[in-house]
Write a protein that holds these residues in place. Structure first.
Motif, PDB file in Angstrom:
ATOM      1  N   GLY A  39      -4.924 -23.627  15.914  1.00  0.00           N
ATOM      2  CA  GLY A  39      -4.304 -24.711  16.708  1.00  0.00           C
ATOM      3  C   GLY A  39      -5.008 -24.732  17.994  1.00  0.00           C
ATOM      4  N   VAL A  40      -5.950 -23.817  18.371  1.00  0.00           N
ATOM      5  CA  VAL A  40      -6.732 -23.980  19.648  1.00  0.00           C
ATOM      6  C   VAL A  40      -7.806 -24.880  19.335  1.00  0.00           C
ATOM      7  CG1 VAL A  40      -8.147 -22.683  21.108  1.00  0.00           C
ATOM      8  CG2 VAL A  40      -5.734 -21.595  20.548  1.00  0.00           C
ATOM      9  N   ARG A  41      -7.779 -25.829  20.458  1.00  0.00           N
ATOM     10  CA  ARG A  41      -8.822 -26.884  20.346  1.00  0.00           C
ATOM     11  C   ARG A  41     -10.096 -26.557  20.895  1.00  0.00           C
ATOM     12  NH1 ARG A  41      -4.956 -30.328  21.995  1.00  0.00           N
ATOM     13  NH2 ARG A  41      -6.181 -30.767  24.000  1.00  0.00           N
ATOM     14  N   ASN A  42      -9.832 -25.952  22.395  1.00  0.00           N
ATOM     15  CA  ASN A  42     -10.962 -25.723  23.249  1.00  0.00           C
ATOM     16  C   ASN A  42     -10.629 -24.506  23.942  1.00  0.00           C
ATOM     17  OD1 ASN A  42     -13.998 -26.188  24.237  1.00  0.00           O
ATOM     18  ND2 ASN A  42     -12.747 -26.957  25.989  1.00  0.00           N
ATOM     19  N   VAL A  43     -11.677 -23.789  24.381  1.00  0.00           N
ATOM     20  CA  VAL A  43     -11.633 -22.563  25.563  1.00  0.00           C
ATOM     21  C   VAL A  43     -12.746 -22.635  26.083  1.00  0.00           C
ATOM     22  CG1 VAL A  43     -11.130 -20.158  25.725  1.00  0.00           C
ATOM     23  CG2 VAL A  43     -10.489 -21.208  23.702  1.00  0.00           C
ATOM     24  N   LYS A  44     -12.741 -22.504  27.637  1.00  0.00           N
ATOM     25  CA  LYS A  44     -13.561 -22.294  28.531  1.00  0.00           C
ATOM     26  C   LYS A  44     -13.241 -21.195  29.480  1.00  0.00           C
ATOM     27  CE  LYS A  44     -14.939 -27.029  29.204  1.00  0.00           C
ATOM     28  NZ  LYS A  44     -15.173 -28.285  30.123  1.00  0.00           N
ATOM     29  N   VAL A  45     -14.310 -20.089  29.589  1.00  0.00           N
ATOM     30  CA  VAL A  45     -14.026 -18.858  30.307  1.00  0.00           C
ATOM     31  C   VAL A  45     -15.005 -19.013  31.503  1.00  0.00           C
ATOM     32  CG1 VAL A  45     -14.207 -16.450  30.014  1.00  0.00           C
ATOM     33  CG2 VAL A  45     -13.465 -17.687  28.216  1.00  0.00           C
ATOM     34  N   ASP A  51     -11.351 -16.760  35.238  1.00  0.00           N
ATOM     35  CA  ASP A  51     -10.410 -17.731  34.786  1.00  0.00           C
ATOM     36  C   ASP A  51     -10.437 -18.039  33.290  1.00  0.00           C
ATOM     37  OD1 ASP A  51      -9.087 -17.257  37.216  1.00  0.00           O
ATOM     38  OD2 ASP A  51      -9.949 -19.258  37.945  1.00  0.00           O
ATOM     39  N   ILE A  52      -9.585 -18.632  32.635  1.00  0.00           N
ATOM     40  CA  ILE A  52      -9.430 -18.963  31.167  1.00  0.00           C
ATOM     41  C   ILE A  52      -8.763 -20.344  31.248  1.00  0.00           C
ATOM     42  CG2 ILE A  52      -9.231 -18.560  28.824  1.00  0.00           C
ATOM     43  CD1 ILE A  52      -9.390 -15.557  29.479  1.00  0.00           C
ATOM     44  N   ILE A  53      -9.295 -21.372  30.657  1.00  0.00           N
ATOM     45  CA  ILE A  53      -8.875 -22.765  30.323  1.00  0.00           C
ATOM     46  C   ILE A  53      -8.644 -22.737  28.867  1.00  0.00           C
ATOM     47  CG2 ILE A  53      -8.842 -25.137  30.566  1.00  0.00           C
ATOM     48  CD1 ILE A  53     -10.047 -24.940  33.310  1.00  0.00           C
ATOM     49  N   ILE A  54      -7.422 -23.010  28.298  1.00  0.00           N
ATOM     50  CA  ILE A  54      -7.229 -23.194  26.979  1.00  0.00           C
ATOM     51  C   ILE A  54      -6.679 -24.385  26.622  1.00  0.00           C
ATOM     52  CG2 ILE A  54      -6.152 -22.029  24.911  1.00  0.00           C
ATOM     53  CD1 ILE A  54      -6.022 -19.607  26.457  1.00  0.00           C
ATOM     54  N   SER A  55      -7.019 -25.265  25.656  1.00  0.00           N
ATOM     55  CA  SER A  55      -6.470 -26.571  25.293  1.00  0.00           C
ATOM     56  C   SER A  55      -5.876 -26.177  23.915  1.00  0.00           C
ATOM     57  CB  SER A  55      -7.528 -27.758  25.291  1.00  0.00           C
ATOM     58  OG  SER A  55      -7.874 -27.939  26.371  1.00  0.00           O
ATOM     59  N   TYR A  56      -4.786 -26.574  23.477  1.00  0.00           N
ATOM     60  CA  TYR A  56      -4.139 -26.157  22.327  1.00  0.00           C
ATOM     61  C   TYR A  56      -3.276 -26.956  21.661  1.00  0.00           C
ATOM     62  CZ  TYR A  56      -0.303 -24.771  25.389  1.00  0.00           C
ATOM     63  OH  TYR A  56       0.671 -24.842  26.178  1.00  0.00           O
ATOM     64  N   GLU A  57      -2.862 -27.102  20.497  1.00  0.00           N
ATOM     65  CA  GLU A  57      -2.148 -27.832  19.742  1.00  0.00           C
ATOM     66  C   GLU A  57      -0.828 -27.141  18.959  1.00  0.00           C
ATOM     67  OE1 GLU A  57      -4.566 -29.869  16.885  1.00  0.00           O
ATOM     68  OE2 GLU A  57      -5.359 -31.486  18.218  1.00  0.00           O
ATOM     69  N   CYS A  58      -1.261 -25.907  18.897  1.00  0.00           N
ATOM     70  CA  CYS A  58      -0.125 -24.789  18.330  1.00  0.00           C
ATOM     71  C   CYS A  58       0.979 -24.666  19.277  1.00  0.00           C
ATOM     72  CB  CYS A  58      -0.851 -23.522  18.046  1.00  0.00           C
ATOM     73  SG  CYS A  58      -1.674 -22.706  19.306  1.00  0.00           S
ATOM     74  N   HIS A  59       1.873 -23.739  19.066  1.00  0.00           N
ATOM     75  CA  HIS A  59       2.960 -23.465  19.838  1.00  0.00           C
ATOM     76  C   HIS A  59       2.589 -22.525  21.060  1.00  0.00           C
ATOM     77  CE1 HIS A  59       6.699 -21.354  21.078  1.00  0.00           C
ATOM     78  NE2 HIS A  59       7.348 -22.552  20.516  1.00  0.00           N
ATOM     79  N   ARG A  60       3.156 -22.723  22.292  1.00  0.00           N
ATOM     80  CA  ARG A  60       2.646 -22.064  23.437  1.00  0.00           C
ATOM     81  C   ARG A  60       2.906 -20.611  23.403  1.00  0.00           C
ATOM     82  NH1 ARG A  60       5.043 -19.858  27.846  1.00  0.00           N
ATOM     83  NH2 ARG A  60       3.985 -20.198  29.974  1.00  0.00           N
ATOM     84  N   GLY A  61       3.726 -20.168  22.738  1.00  0.00           N
ATOM     85  CA  GLY A  61       4.202 -18.746  22.309  1.00  0.00           C
ATOM     86  C   GLY A  61       2.974 -18.164  21.640  1.00  0.00           C
ATOM     87  N   ALA A  62       2.299 -18.616  20.847  1.00  0.00           N
ATOM     88  CA  ALA A  62       1.068 -18.150  20.082  1.00  0.00           C
ATOM     89  C   ALA A  62      -0.142 -17.885  20.987  1.00  0.00           C
ATOM     90  CB  ALA A  62       0.838 -19.128  19.008  1.00  0.00           C
ATOM     91  N   VAL A  63      -0.189 -18.672  21.877  1.00  0.00           N
ATOM     92  CA  VAL A  63      -1.164 -18.627  22.927  1.00  0.00           C
ATOM     93  C   VAL A  63      -1.001 -17.437  23.851  1.00  0.00           C
ATOM     94  CG1 VAL A  63      -2.703 -19.746  24.995  1.00  0.00           C
ATOM     95  CG2 VAL A  63      -1.729 -21.141  22.917  1.00  0.00           C
ATOM     96  N   ILE A  64       0.297 -17.473  24.296  1.00  0.00           N
ATOM     97  CA  ILE A  64       0.453 -16.365  25.385  1.00  0.00           C
ATOM     98  C   ILE A  64       0.428 -15.104  24.818  1.00  0.00           C
ATOM     99  CG2 ILE A  64       2.615 -15.350  26.728  1.00  0.00           C
ATOM    100  CD1 ILE A  64       1.371 -17.876  27.870  1.00  0.00           C
TER     101      ILE A  64
END
Length: 694
Positions: A39-45, A51-64
């Protein structure tokens, strides 16, 4: 891992890793670990700021949760990171660029004028030496223009102009090199082996099919005809002819015997060998791919060669224009302004970058292209030739029925067929092996050495009896195997393809293969016609009845049945003699001669390794729409190259005119020239405009 949320919006979150610093390796681990989350589309570190930028389509809780469990030093997480990621390359050139700008500022602000002049003379030596060396070789190229401009400025005492020109040239060189290496790096990282399983020889001498990830140094791996060598190592037994074109550029297969070294990614064209693994995961393959990309003449399309030749031819005209301007105006500044502009930089940078970027974009779409001239060939082609099995039909046919003779057991015959076929992966062989697995038919390796006869079948010996499996032509006509029951044999189901199994000179079973037509095949053929391919041809080893039925459903312009591998290659040669450019698409060992003969040979990703190796382009097996995408990318690339030509010639010609009129100073001309070169280079790296999707 402790983190702080800095900013958040729907489907996007920016966090700060609570630590003082992050190494490049740790940044890569963070990026690839988080990108692996479903569900994660893109990650920039950003390693400098943590710092980390995460673009996602999954549930926010899964990213956290993934962020909280993230470990930058875990070995398991490190395994997700490829050998090269591009981060180190970018850091290297960022630092080079910052260093160049910093030195220039310190040079201007802190050093007294006499010291600056001495430094300018010292730095000029390199550029003037390049120009003189070029002249000594009888060439008038860009180095001559640079040397003349810097030399004239120094002789006139215009140290600021000379310094500015050298600074801009240095920055331009850094950016050009960075741009090119980034393109090569991006492309090299998309080229993978695609080998998932290998035949491992155990200490007891048995062959076991295992995932390539489980192989370790010192393990013995067996590789046979048509298969790719999965790992670097040394041959300990056997003889094989190995195609090393992807690694060394050699055009003919190389003989490998005991003691020879073999490379991951090369293919056994004939024979078999046992390899003692010396480097897991194909170590060093990335560097060899980079070298191949940079050195291979395959990369050079006609458009690229034309750009390079045109760039060199225009240099004397620029020099002549400079002399003419000085003769007419007696104004050195105007003359030097012309020297600051050349067509070579942009032409020689933009064309290869366009090609490399198009190849990278194709890779993202599941299309692997080995060189620019193949994209050009696809754009110019007017004929496309399809093999039927595994291309117009699905690459995973299935067993519909097993008909036995002489009272033999159906399960036993299928078990024996799978035992032989699993050594030579092809779409039909895969169907037999899969059917045996689904029926739970496990088998022991009871046969002797397996011999593969291209386009015919397999020969071996089981319990002292000769066993054959393959086509009717091979088993019945060539090997003269007896048919025990003519009545049953004459009434074999005609809607299926047939695989004949013979034991001790007699037909033991016929395996009926259902090979359904790809549902998108007719639409793809129609779209290829609309895209400019005037002739679509199907060639197959099947009989006339089957070939005609498929041809009518698909809508090809013509078809040829009961053809051998050499017939396909001969057809393509005849098309060349008629002045046509031909694309060939196939997936089997038997398609290899035709793939090699075509202007652009295209293999299916699930096809035989030798077909993928010989082919110039490999497309995804998921559907044939990637062929239409390939045509669009190829046409869009040629349009971009044409646009680059027009833009480079017109813009730089304008700078020359403005310089000759005295409107632009030499420093400004150099600045605008380098800026335009960089801008066109960056534009060439952007995604192609492929137009409307059907």
């Amino acid at each position: 891992m402790k983190c702080t949320v800095l900013h958040e919006s729907k489907g996007r979150i920016r966090v700060h890793i609570c630590r003082s610093r992050m190494t490049l390796r740790q940044a890569d681990i963070a990026e690839y670990s988080l990108a692996a989350l479903s569900g994660v589309r893109n990650v920039k570190v950003f390693d400098r700021t943590c710092d980390i930028i995460i673009s996602y389509e999954c549930h926010r809780g899964a990213v956290i949760k993934a962020l909280s469990e993230l470990s930058l030093d875990a070995e398991r997480a490190a395994e997700l990171v490829p050998e090269h990621t591009g981060r180190e390359l970018n850091r290297e050139y960022e630092e080079k660029l910052v260093s160049a700008v910093t030195h220039r500022l310190l040079h201007k602000l802190l050093l007294p004028a006499p010291i600056r002049r001495i430094i300018s003379f010292i730095r000029a030596v390199k550029y003037i030496a390049r120009g003189i060396k070029c002249l000594l070789h009888g060439k008038i190229e860009v180095a001559v223009l640079d040397a003349t401009a810097i030399g004239v400025s120094l002789l006139r005492g215009d140290y600021n102009t000379a310094g500015s020109v050298m600074f801009l040239l240095k920055v331009g060189d850094i950016l050009d090199e960075w741009t090119h290496k980034r393109s090569v790096d991006d492309l090299a990282r998309t080229m993978s082996l695609g080998v998932e399983q290998v035949w491992l020889k155990t200490s007891e001498g048995q062959e076991v099919l295992v995932p390539v990830s489980e192989v370790r140094r010192g393990d013995m791996v067996i590789v046979r005809t048509g298969s790719m060598i999965p790992l670097d190592g040394k041959v300990t037994a056997g003889d094989a002819m190995v195609n090393q074109a992807s690694m060394t550029g050699e055009s003919v297969p190389v003989h490998k015997s005991e003691g020879s070294y073999v490379y991951a990614g090369t293919v056994v064209e004939d024979g078999e060998c046992t390899v003692c693994v010396e480097s897991i995961a194909g170590g060093g393959r990335y560097d060899r791919i980079v070298k191949m990309i940079e050195e291979s003449e395959k990369l050079k399309s006609t458009a690229e060669n034309k750009a390079a030749h045109l760039a060199d031819k225009l240099v004397p005209w620029s020099l002549g224009g400079t002399i003419l301007t000085w003769l007419l105006t007696r104004n050195v500044t105007r003359a030097v302004s012309i020297l600051m502009v050349d067509f070579s930089c942009a032409l020689k940078l933009a064309m290869p970058i366009s090609v490399l970027s198009a190849m990278r974009e194709c890779s993202r779409a599941g299309i692997t292209v080995k060189g620019g001239r193949f994209l050009e060939a696809v754009s110019e082609a007017d004929t496309i030739v399809f093999d039927k099995t595994g291309t117009l039909t699905y690459s995973s046919p299935r067993v519909a029925e097993v008909i036995t003779f002489g009272g033999r057991d159906e399960a036993e015959m299928l078990r024996l067929a799978a035992c032989l076929e699993e050594h030579y992966p092809h779409s039909i062989a895969n169907a037999v092996v899969k059917e045996a697995e689904e029926r739970g038919l496990l088998h022991e390796e009871r046969h002797s050495k397996v011999e593969y006869v291209v386009a015919h079948g397999i020969s071996s010996s089981v319990d002292g009896e000769r066993v054959l499996i393959g086509s009717y032509h091979f088993v019945v006509e060539d090997e003269k195997c007896l048919i025990p029951d003519e009545r049953v044999f004459r009434h074999l189901p005609k809607q299926y393809s047939h695989l004949y199994l013979a034991i001790a000179g007699e037909i033991a079973a016929v395996i009926c293969i259902e090979d359904p037509l790809r549902k998108e095949a007719s639409q793809v053929v129609e779209q290829l016609h609309r895209a400019g391919l005037s002739r679509v041809v199907m060639m197959t080893g099947d009989n006339e009845r089957t070939a005609r039925a498929v041809a009518e459903k698909v809508g090809v312009d013509e078809y040829h049945s009961e053809v051998l591998p050499e017939d396909k290659a001969a057809f393509i040669r005849s098309e060349h003699e008629a002045g046509r450019k031909v694309i060939m698409i196939g997936d089997g060992v038997n398609d290899s001669p035709a793939l090699s003969e075509a202007d652009a040979g295209i293999a299916i990703s699930t096809g035989a390794a030798i077909a993928r190796e010989i082919a110039d382009i490999t497309i995804s097996a998921e559907d044939l729409y990637s062929l239409v995408e390939l045509k669009r990318y190829s046409d869009a690339l040629m349009k971009r190259i044409a646009w680059n030509y027009r833009t480079i010639i017109s813009f730089n010609a304008g700078l020359i005119v403005l310089g000759a009129l005295g409107i632009l100073s030499p420093a400004v001309s150099a600045l605008l020239h380098n800026a335009s070169t960089l801008a066109i280079g960056m534009k060439s790296m952007t995604d192609l405009d492929t137009g409307e999707k059907d």
